[in-house]
Design a protein around this motif. Sequence first.
Motif, mmCIF file in Angstrom:
data_model
loop_
_atom_site.group_PDB
_atom_site.id
_atom_site.type_symbol
_atom_site.label_atom_id
_atom_site.label_comp_id
_atom_site.label_asym_id
_atom_site.label_seq_id
_atom_site.Cartn_x
_atom_site.Cartn_y
_atom_site.Cartn_z
ATOM 1 N N UNK A 50 -3.984 -7.481 3.496
ATOM 2 C CA UNK A 50 -5.259 -8.211 3.420
ATOM 3 C C UNK A 50 -5.387 -9.022 2.126
ATOM 4 N N UNK A 51 -4.281 -9.556 1.665
ATOM 5 C CA UNK A 51 -4.264 -10.307 0.406
ATOM 6 C C UNK A 51 -5.261 -11.464 0.409
ATOM 7 N N UNK A 52 -5.357 -12.181 1.502
ATOM 8 C CA UNK A 52 -6.276 -13.319 1.545
ATOM 9 C C UNK A 52 -7.721 -12.880 1.319
ATOM 10 N N UNK A 53 -8.084 -11.728 1.834
ATOM 11 C CA UNK A 53 -9.442 -11.216 1.665
ATOM 12 C C UNK A 53 -9.682 -10.677 0.259
ATOM 13 N N UNK A 54 -8.636 -10.338 -0.452
ATOM 14 C CA UNK A 54 -8.771 -9.750 -1.790
ATOM 15 C C UNK A 54 -8.873 -10.775 -2.916
ATOM 16 N N UNK A 55 -8.385 -11.972 -2.706
ATOM 17 C CA UNK A 55 -8.266 -12.937 -3.799
ATOM 18 C C UNK A 55 -9.586 -13.170 -4.522
ATOM 19 N N UNK A 56 -10.616 -13.542 -3.801
ATOM 20 C CA UNK A 56 -11.891 -13.851 -4.457
ATOM 21 C C UNK A 56 -12.528 -12.601 -5.060
ATOM 22 N N UNK A 57 -12.328 -11.467 -4.413
ATOM 23 C CA UNK A 57 -12.841 -10.203 -4.946
ATOM 24 C C UNK A 57 -12.198 -9.890 -6.298
#
Length: 94
Positions: A50-57
């Motif tokens: 889930x790297x794409x979901x983690x970037x902004x976090x």
Amino acid sequence: MAAFYAAMVELLEEHAHLILGSEVGRSRFETGAYGFWRVHVRSLLDGVRDADALVDTLLAPLAPDVYTYQREDRGLTPSQISAALARVARAVVA
């Protein structure tokens, strides 16, 4: 990721007052710098679920208003902030 956080804390320590003037609220997402950091962090997360979901976090703690709040209101040192972010990085990348 931990090294990125440490470098960003150094940058914020020196220039948070300048960054606050240009990256407040949603405007931070529209700057070229945020886009660059986003691509860089995404590359550091290669192979992470889930790297794409983690970037902004993972970029959120580096918002200049968050950093200045931690330094000025909470009294945290740059070392304390870097250490905490390194713990987050290790947990995510592990």
